[in-house]
Motif scaffolding. Structure first.
Motif, PDB file in Angstrom:
ATOM      1  N   ASP A 429       0.979  -1.178  -0.124  1.00  0.00           N
ATOM      2  CA  ASP A 429      -0.128  -0.122   0.071  1.00  0.00           C
ATOM      3  C   ASP A 429       0.740   1.310   0.009  1.00  0.00           C
ATOM      4  O   ASP A 429       1.718   1.680   0.973  1.00  0.00           O
ATOM      5  CB  ASP A 429      -0.787   0.049   1.443  1.00  0.00           C
ATOM      6  N   LYS A 430       0.878   2.094  -1.161  1.00  0.00           N
ATOM      7  CA  LYS A 430       1.641   2.956  -1.177  1.00  0.00           C
ATOM      8  C   LYS A 430       1.106   4.312  -0.503  1.00  0.00           C
ATOM      9  O   LYS A 430      -0.180   4.267  -0.409  1.00  0.00           O
ATOM     10  CB  LYS A 430       1.930   3.415  -2.696  1.00  0.00           C
ATOM     11  N   PRO A 431       1.789   5.032   0.205  1.00  0.00           N
ATOM     12  CA  PRO A 431       1.248   5.964   0.922  1.00  0.00           C
ATOM     13  C   PRO A 431       0.453   7.011  -0.179  1.00  0.00           C
ATOM     14  O   PRO A 431       1.162   7.354  -1.045  1.00  0.00           O
ATOM     15  CB  PRO A 431       2.146   6.822   1.730  1.00  0.00           C
ATOM     16  N   PRO A 434       3.433  11.861   0.492  1.00  0.00           N
ATOM     17  CA  PRO A 434       4.766  11.818   1.041  1.00  0.00           C
ATOM     18  C   PRO A 434       4.631  12.183   2.517  1.00  0.00           C
ATOM     19  O   PRO A 434       3.847  13.097   2.785  1.00  0.00           O
ATOM     20  CB  PRO A 434       5.539  12.762   0.306  1.00  0.00           C
ATOM     21  N   THR A 435       5.442  11.711   3.361  1.00  0.00           N
ATOM     22  CA  THR A 435       5.391  11.885   4.884  1.00  0.00           C
ATOM     23  C   THR A 435       6.016  13.321   5.072  1.00  0.00           C
ATOM     24  O   THR A 435       7.337  13.170   4.932  1.00  0.00           O
ATOM     25  CB  THR A 435       5.877  10.792   5.728  1.00  0.00           C
ATOM     26  N   GLU A 436       5.496  14.177   5.651  1.00  0.00           N
ATOM     27  CA  GLU A 436       6.097  15.306   6.005  1.00  0.00           C
ATOM     28  C   GLU A 436       6.733  14.956   7.303  1.00  0.00           C
ATOM     29  O   GLU A 436       6.211  14.711   8.015  1.00  0.00           O
ATOM     30  CB  GLU A 436       4.994  16.458   6.315  1.00  0.00           C
ATOM     31  N   TRP A 437       7.891  15.367   7.360  1.00  0.00           N
ATOM     32  CA  TRP A 437       8.557  15.284   8.773  1.00  0.00           C
ATOM     33  C   TRP A 437       9.823  16.385   8.925  1.00  0.00           C
ATOM     34  O   TRP A 437      10.125  16.572  10.193  1.00  0.00           O
ATOM     35  CB  TRP A 437       9.574  13.746   8.549  1.00  0.00           C
ATOM     36  N   VAL A 438      10.357  16.964   8.074  1.00  0.00           N
ATOM     37  CA  VAL A 438      11.275  17.945   8.290  1.00  0.00           C
ATOM     38  C   VAL A 438      10.663  19.163   9.421  1.00  0.00           C
ATOM     39  O   VAL A 438      11.868  19.368  10.251  1.00  0.00           O
ATOM     40  CB  VAL A 438      11.768  18.627   7.018  1.00  0.00           C
ATOM     41  N   VAL A 440       8.374  19.128  11.081  1.00  0.00           N
ATOM     42  CA  VAL A 440       7.208  18.498  12.339  1.00  0.00           C
ATOM     43  C   VAL A 440       7.905  18.390  13.424  1.00  0.00           C
ATOM     44  O   VAL A 440       9.109  17.816  13.717  1.00  0.00           O
ATOM     45  CB  VAL A 440       6.855  16.960  11.979  1.00  0.00           C
TER      46      VAL A 440
ATOM     47  N   ARG B 141      17.534  19.992  12.052  1.00  0.00           N
ATOM     48  CA  ARG B 141      16.677  20.413  11.062  1.00  0.00           C
ATOM     49  C   ARG B 141      15.758  21.806  11.370  1.00  0.00           C
ATOM     50  O   ARG B 141      15.708  21.947  12.701  1.00  0.00           O
ATOM     51  CB  ARG B 141      15.708  19.472  10.642  1.00  0.00           C
ATOM     52  N   PRO B 216       9.978  11.892  -2.477  1.00  0.00           N
ATOM     53  CA  PRO B 216       9.337  10.765  -1.903  1.00  0.00           C
ATOM     54  C   PRO B 216       8.355  10.278  -2.719  1.00  0.00           C
ATOM     55  O   PRO B 216       7.400  10.774  -3.116  1.00  0.00           O
ATOM     56  CB  PRO B 216       8.701  11.516  -0.622  1.00  0.00           C
ATOM     57  N   HIS B 248       3.149   1.379   5.817  1.00  0.00           N
ATOM     58  CA  HIS B 248       3.681   1.366   4.338  1.00  0.00           C
ATOM     59  C   HIS B 248       5.059   0.839   4.452  1.00  0.00           C
ATOM     60  O   HIS B 248       5.814   1.255   3.358  1.00  0.00           O
ATOM     61  CB  HIS B 248       3.581   2.859   3.735  1.00  0.00           C
TER      62      HIS B 248
END
Lengths: 442, 471, 475
Positions: A429-431, A434-438, A440, B141, B216, B248
């Motif tokens: 299962d592709k998300p 994209p996962t935001e992390w920078v 967060v 970051r 990504p 995932h």
């Protein structure tokens, strides 16, 4: 179309004569090898050399080079990149402004990526464990494992046909040394193997139960086969999942006990754990086959011995009843060996080795042999209630990636983690995003 | 796989063949042998670096270079190599550079937390088979999005640690300020994306830093980015295919596998770069308890380590979570051709007295640990001589003549075992039975043959051990 | 072992290394103090053997004075459907192991060199007759080698009888050796493959022929045959050699097929008697290693026990690392010492004419099988220490390889390596190849100013065209 107008061909005298005679010669399947070839493009008027042109030329030559390389490597040769000199800018014609020397792109250069091909001549056999009522047994479920056609979870090549299965270990010996982190979940059930098994299934989601018959060990209690049989029957009664039956490691005693169990329990498609090179291979195999059970062929981290044992079994029991176990070593205590041996076996099976294409089994519980899994360490490594389970999890998942289809485990948290991971790896299962992390705050 | 196909003769023929010895080897063939095994660098051959030998150098480089580029990050003692890999499966040759582990800090963290994390980076250490396992990088970051705040954080980071840095922000303005205060450190820039690549590429060139290309869940775009960066003149690139949280997992595995396969097995252009894994995305998911984030991150990290990540950034700093990661990466990146060995020595278990049993084993790590574990769980008091067998197991060492009566007698003498006990009775492993008489003759000790498997030691000693068997 | 419950002493693998000191021995059979001693296995037809019959000619154990040595001969007759004379030596070699398995009984050396000692302890425990000894041997033989169906043993301690039979035994040993060495690959249809080392080298298989011993030095073609008989599903198995492809390099269709199958396609061809092209692979347990010295276009040989650097500055470990692991590496080649005694040794590359250096220890061991004229021309570590010294030596001694040094020896080496490999891909040319067209993006280029030239240079380009049209421009 840019046409080369300066090409040095290997023309011989014969050819020249013919040329003089006929004015044109057509040659077929020409192969020209050049140490160096120079193309000149002559200007015909107007405009300046733009960097897009040069970039484009560079790009196109790169395509030629790529094609040539792909062809050469298809033929099995080494890819030898043709040296391509980046065209140097000539000084601008008088009156024109000089253009910047570097040909930096101003736009993205679109690319697509190749996809690895998984085209193997072999595939892993499928083995069925357990038997439901319609299949002649008394289980609520039975499982088919194996059947892979590509490397573990390379979903983009082929679907994983069967889910790996996880069994929990139970022991018939209350004094079995268990680490605290594990014992705390089973303390009340150590004296009652059947109850222990029931808790594993109902509370902790075990898909199978692996009954370790330790009391039969001549070094422990030397319990007779009929006692072991009683234990197994009690467990069968208590749970409705398939069983595997673990011996004690003594080649003679194990055979006797397996015999008693196979001859007295029919139709359940038990998994006999295990047969080794120093046992009576023929006898054990005949036993397994005669009662339609399955068997784990156990060797110690040696691809060749794994082949040999399988080879010797094939005379007496069908391939579809054999799992391979090449030994599991704990993280930090040989996990890399276990991983590599399993990877090699799985790869060989897919490449067509007829003696290695079996589903694989892992005694993941061995992870607890690592000191770091159970020992009290300094406060910086506390708590061990987390350290142990993560140890077993990482051991198990590393081997899952190598191709293990059947796990025997101890800690409920590790079982849960591995089950979850198996589901995740099979879901492809592709998300959605994209996962935001920078940015967060964690 | 290049490692398999290379013949030392092929390499040798392209070397200057002067046998000048400047590389430190006796002659060019010896150097060629080292090159094939990647135990020497091409730059070691001084004559090759002459401009007139450029063609040979280029040809050799084309033959020897790793499919996954070696990208240098940082400077000085703490500089790191990311990538530099040749094969897909470790058993095809070996992996070369274990993934760098970076601890995460952000520019809005309290001073206290910031410093705590940097301390973990600097001080975390675990002794494992004679090595100290440590962490490698600090990833700073920007959650603030503010150039000055970021610059201040980077400056602080530079002062608190001299380990390599990763600077993370997608804003070129913010990145520029961070780079300004870290010009001497050659940090890894995270990251160039399809939206900011040009400015980020300029920064990478201007500050001469390696840069991550991030795309990504879109590998085509990732290759587009790497190609474009290359054309732009950027040479040191790291790829981020995007790590997704645990649900995932399949996507993560697919990305890692595809990238590494295409670059190493198909030699696909523009993909021969190290890969960055980001297990810390597990912390971007709301969980009931941060323990769950930390657990999930450890699991994600293990996936990245098992499959091709050349660098990872983690947020969790608990020892229970970091320990499995650093040991896993050590294990996976061990050269599978070389048996792991422990230090040959005399090991003391429990509190043995002068009549305690004296036993023997080899210095193959697996053998040693198994034997040690069996002795420990049986709570025995005894001595164990760990003999140097060049890292081979008992059976192999005896067959391969790496463990002989000579080496055993030598060990007995060197470790002064005779000073520790009053008796002269030695128990050797069952699989070395063949040597019993010879050891006895050479050393003068009485030799008994113990069980074939160390699990039988306790019973054997219980039934058969006596310090003076001759009586 | 429960097989020996009635025997007063233990029998098992843990006694293998036992040594019996002089003062502890009840009796020594053979040994250095005796001129005549031997052990012999003979294959007999089934009807000529009485199974289990043990005969003693001369004094039995109780009649031999304690602590002395005696001349000794032991003849073990075996029968079984699949036993042939050729297997005698293989079966005989097991005596060393089996005698050592007996608690308190030691066996050293073999054939006419044997030294056996029975300990006082075991004798006193009740191990006091040759019949019992023979009984144990018989049980071991039958259980370990099930194709042996009948065993009878005669023990000789009568000095006259021992001396008399000794001569006959020596003849038998010589005949066996001559036969083993005289046998050629052509005489058999089947070779043997050994995969024992595949755990360390997954693609490696030794191909054992009558003229090519196993790399580890432990298995001859006869050994292979016996082992495959004993354990057909074990690591040693038959390779039907199939059609001969090339006699000089030693390439056979059947061998190639088996190698391809067993290495899962990693190794495609094996040529048994060359170190270039498709050499026989090496694992890591080989006794010795061949290494190519480009400076003189010749081979050096080094063996496992050799300490220190060889003439080219590399030691055994470094050299062996280059070829270990089941790889085919030109010029680096693991081998067994017995292979050097083979008439086909390295025949495709020139055999001994191509060898320029080897350790003295090895030369002394195999001297009788080296061409006499070559012996003084091949250097050892005692003769030269560096490549320059080697070159001088070879010139001085008139080594045939010197004749090939027309120009730069290294350049001469080049052709030997490249063609064989590259030929394979040139034969597989594609039928079609289209030159990609180059088109400029529309409108991107206004045109080049006149007088402006762009030079685009391609190096090492190969252009292949389905058709090339060469026209003369008539203008």
């Amino acid at each position: 179309m840019v046409e080369p107008n300066d090409i040095e061909l290997l023309l011989n005298k014969d050819l020249l004569e013919k040329l003089a005679k006929f004015q044109a010669i057509e040659l077929e399947d020409v192969e020209i090898e050049l140490e160096e070839i120079e193309f000149s493009v002559e200007g015909s008027g107007g405009g300046g050399i733009s960097s897009p042109l040069l970039a484009r030329l560079g790009f196109e030559f790169a395509l030629i080079r790529d094609s040539a390389n792909r062809i050469t490597s298809l033929l099995g040769g080494p890819a030898s990149p043709m040296g391509i000199a980046v065209p140097q800018m000539m000084p601008a014609a008088p009156g024109l402004a000089p253009v910047a020397p570097a040909a930096k792109p101003t736009e993205l250069i679109p690319e697509t990526m190749g996809v690895p091909v998984g085209d193997y001549p072999g595939s892993i056999v499928e083995v069925k464990l357990g038997a439901t009522k319609t299949e002649g047994g008394t289980r609520a479920v039975s499982y088919v494992i194996g059947g892979e056609k590509v490397l573990p979870f390379f979903n983009f090549q082929a679907e994983t046909p069967n889910k790996p299965v996880i069994a929990l270990d139970v022991f018939d010996w209350p004094k079995v040394p268990l680490s605290k982190a594990v014992k705390m979940h089973f303390r009340e059930y150590l004296e009652d193997t059947a109850e222990w098994a029931r808790v594993c299934v109902d509370k902790f989601g075990a898909e199978m139960i692996n009954v370790h018959l330790l009391t039969i060990d001549p070094l422990i209690e030397d319990a007779p086969p009929k006692e072991a049989l009683k234990t197994v029957e009690a467990v069968l009664e208590a749970v409705d999942v398939p069983l595997s039956i673990g011996g004690c490691g003594d080649p003679h005693k194990d055979y006797e006990v397996f015999k008693a169990i196979c001859e007295n329990i029919e139709g359940e498609r038990l998994l006999i754990n295990s047969v080794t090179l120093d046992m009576d291979i023929e006898g054990t195999a005949r036993l397994v086959n005669a009662h339609d059970n399955c068997v784990i062929a156990f060797t110690s981290m040696d691809v060749n011995k794994a082949r040999e044992l399988n080879r010797k079994l094939y005379d007496f029991v069908p391939k579809e009843q054999i799992l391979m176990d090449t030994t599991t070593a704990a993280l930090g205590y040989g996990l890399d060996y276990a991983f590599t041996v399993m990877e090699r076996c799985r790869l060989a099976g897919l490449k067509g080795d007829p003696e290695l294409n079996h589903p694989m089994s892992s005694g993941t519980t061995n992870a607890w042999a690592a000191r770091e899994a159970w020992m009290k360490m300094g406060p910086e490594f506390a708590p061990r209630e987390l350290r142990g389970p993560i140890w077993e999890t990482v051991t198990g998942m590393t081997l899952l990636l190598a191709g293990v289809d059947y796990f025997m485990m101890m800690h409920p948290a590790a079982v849960d983690a591995l089950k979850t991971m198996i589901n995740q790896l099979m879901s492809d299962d592709k998300p959605a995003e994209p996962t935001e992390w920078v940015s967060v705050r964690m | 796989m290049p490692a398999k196909e290379l013949s030392p003769i092929e390499i040798y023929q392209k070397l200057p063949r002067t046998n000048c010895g400047e590389c430190g080897e006796a002659n060019c063939m010896a150097f060629a042998a080292k090159l094939v095994n990647r135990e020497a660098l091409l730059e070691g051959c001084k004559p090759l670096l002459d401009p007139e030998n450029k063609e040979a150098y280029d040809e050799l480089w084309a033959l020897l270079k790793p499919a996954v580029k070696a990208v240098e990050v940082g400077v000085g003692e703490t500089a790191l190599t990311l990538g530099g890999e040749y094969v897909f499966h470790r058993h095809e040759f070996t992996y070369f550079h274990q993934p760098a582990i970076a601890v995460d800090v952000s520019d809005e963290m309290s001073d206290e937390e910031f410093e705590l994390r940097v301390n973990v980076l600097n001080d975390f250490s675990y002794e494992y088979i004679g090595m100290q396992l440590t962490l490698d990088m600090l990833s700073v970051r920007s959650t603030s999005g503010d150039p000055d705040t970021f610059a201040a954080a980077v400056k602080k980071a530079s002062e608190l640690t001299n380990k390599s840095l990763i600077l993370c922000t997608l804003s070129p303005d913010v990145m520029r300020m961070g780079l300004e205060v870290a010009t001497e450190r050659r940090p890894l820039i995270y990251a160039a994306t399809k939206d900011n690549w040009k400015e980020m590429a300029e920064l990478a060139l201007q500050y001469d830093c390696p840069i991550v290309a991030s795309s990504p869940q879109d590998l085509d775009m990732l290759k587009t980015l790497t190609h474009t960066l290359e054309a732009y003149g950027v040479e040191d690139i790291v790829m981020d295919p995007g790590t997704a949280p645990n649900d995932h997992m399949a996507a993560n595995l697919n990305n890692l596998v595809k990238l590494r396969w295409q670059s190493v097995n198909e030699e696909e252009e523009h993909l021969g770069y190290p890969i960055l894994g980001l297990p810390l995305v597990a912390w971007a998911v709301e969980e009931e308890d941060t323990i769950i984030n930390e657990w999930n991150e450890a699991v994600l990290s293990a996936l990245c380590i098992d499959r091709f990540a050349d660098a990872i950034i983690v947020h969790g700093i608990s020892g229970w979570a970091l320990l499995p990661q650093i040991i896993l990466r050590n294990n996976i990146y061990t050269d599978p051709r070389k048996p792991v060995s422990v230090e040959p020595e005399l090991v003391v278990f429990g509190e043995p007295d002068e009549l305690a049993p004296v036993m023997l084993t080899t210095n193959f790590a697996l053998t040693y640990y198994t034997v040690a574990s069996d002795i420990e769980s049986a709570k025995l008091n005894c001595y164990l001589i760990v003999v140097d067998s060049e890292g081979m197991s008992v059976e192999s060492a005896v067959a391969g003549r790496k463990m002989t009566a000579d080496t055993v007698a030598e060990a007995l003498a060197n470790f002064k075992v005779g000073d520790k006990v009053k008796h002269r009775h030695l128990v050797i492993p069952g699989r070395s039975a063949r040597l019993s008489g010879e050891i006895q003759e050479l050393s003068g000790w009485t030799v008994s043959v113990g069980p074939l498997d160390s699990s039988g030691i306790a019973k054997y000693l219980d039934e058969k051990w006596t310090p003076f068997p001759e009586d | 072992m429960s097989l020996f419950e009635d025997i007063p002493v233990d029998v098992g693998i843990i006694y293998e290394g036992e040594r019996i000191r002089g003062r502890d021995m009840q009796i020594e059979l053979g040994g250095p103090r005796e001129d005549y001693k031997f052990e012999l296995v003979t294959a007999k037809p089934m009807d000529e053997i009485e199974d289990g019959r043990m005969t003693v000619v001369g004094p039995d154990l109780p009649d031999l004075p304690e602590g002395t040595n005696t001349p000794f001969g032991m003849v073990i007759d075996v029968a079984g459907e699949e036993i042939e004379k050729d297997l005698e030596g293989v079966i005989e070699r097991r005596l060393h192991e089996y005698v050592n398995f007996i608690e308190g009984f030691m066996h050293l050396n073999q054939r006419y060199d044997i030294q056996m000692r029975l300990s006082k302890k075991s004798y006193q425990k009740g191990f006091n007759s040759f019949k019992m000894f023979g009984d144990v041997l018989m049980r071991l033989y039958k259980s370990e080698m099930p194709f042996i169906k009948k065993v009878q043993i005669t023990f000789y301690t009568d000095p006259e009888k021992v001396k008399e039979l000794y001569a006959g035994a020596m003849e038998i040993y010589d005949a066996r050796d001559a036969r083993a060495r005289g046998m050629s690959d052509d005489e058999v249809d089947v070779f043997y493959g050994c995969s024992l080392c595949q755990s360390f080298a997954p693609t490696h298989l030794c191909v054992i022929t009558p003229q090519r011993y196993a790399n580890c030095g432990a298995i001859s073609w006869f050994d292979g045959r016996a082992t495959a008989k004993v354990d057909p599903k074990g690591p040693v198995f038959e390779i039907p050699k199939g059609a001969l492809i090339d006699d000089v390099t030693g390439e056979y269709e059947g061998v190639n097929k088996v190698i391809r199958d067993k290495s899962l396609g990693e190794i495609e061809r094996v040529q048994l008697y060359t170190a270039f092209g498709y050499p026989h692979t090496s694992c890591g347990c080989f006794e010795g290693c061949l290494f190519y010295i480009p400076e003189v276009d010749g081979f050096g040989i080094v063996h496992r026990n050799y300490k220190g650097e060889t003439v080219n500055g590399l030691n055994f470990v470094t050299i062996s690392d280059l070829t270990a692991g089941g790889r085919q590496v030109d010029g680096f080649h693991g081998l067994g010492i017995e292979y050097m005694r083979s008439p086909k040794f390295l025949q495709a590359d020139g055999g001994w004419d191509r060898v320029v250096w080897l350790p003295e220890e090895i030369r002394d061991r195999i001297k009788e099988f080296m061409p006499e004229d070559m012996i003084p021309k091949i250097a050892t570590e005692k003769d030269v220490e560096t490549l320059d010294q080697l070159k001088d030596w070879l010139r001085e001694r008139g080594h045939p390889i010197v004749d090939t040094w027309k120009e730069e020896p290294a350049a001469a080496a080049a052709p030997a390596v490249a063609p064989q490999q590259q030929m394979t891909y040139q034969q597989q040319m594609p039928a079609t190849f289209t030159m990609p067209t180059m088109e400029l993006p529309a409108g991107a280029v206004p045109g080049l100013p006149s007088g402006m030239n762009i030079r685009i240079i391609l190096k090492n380009a190969k252009i292949k065209a389905e058709k090339a049209i060469i026209k003369v421009d008539k203008e």
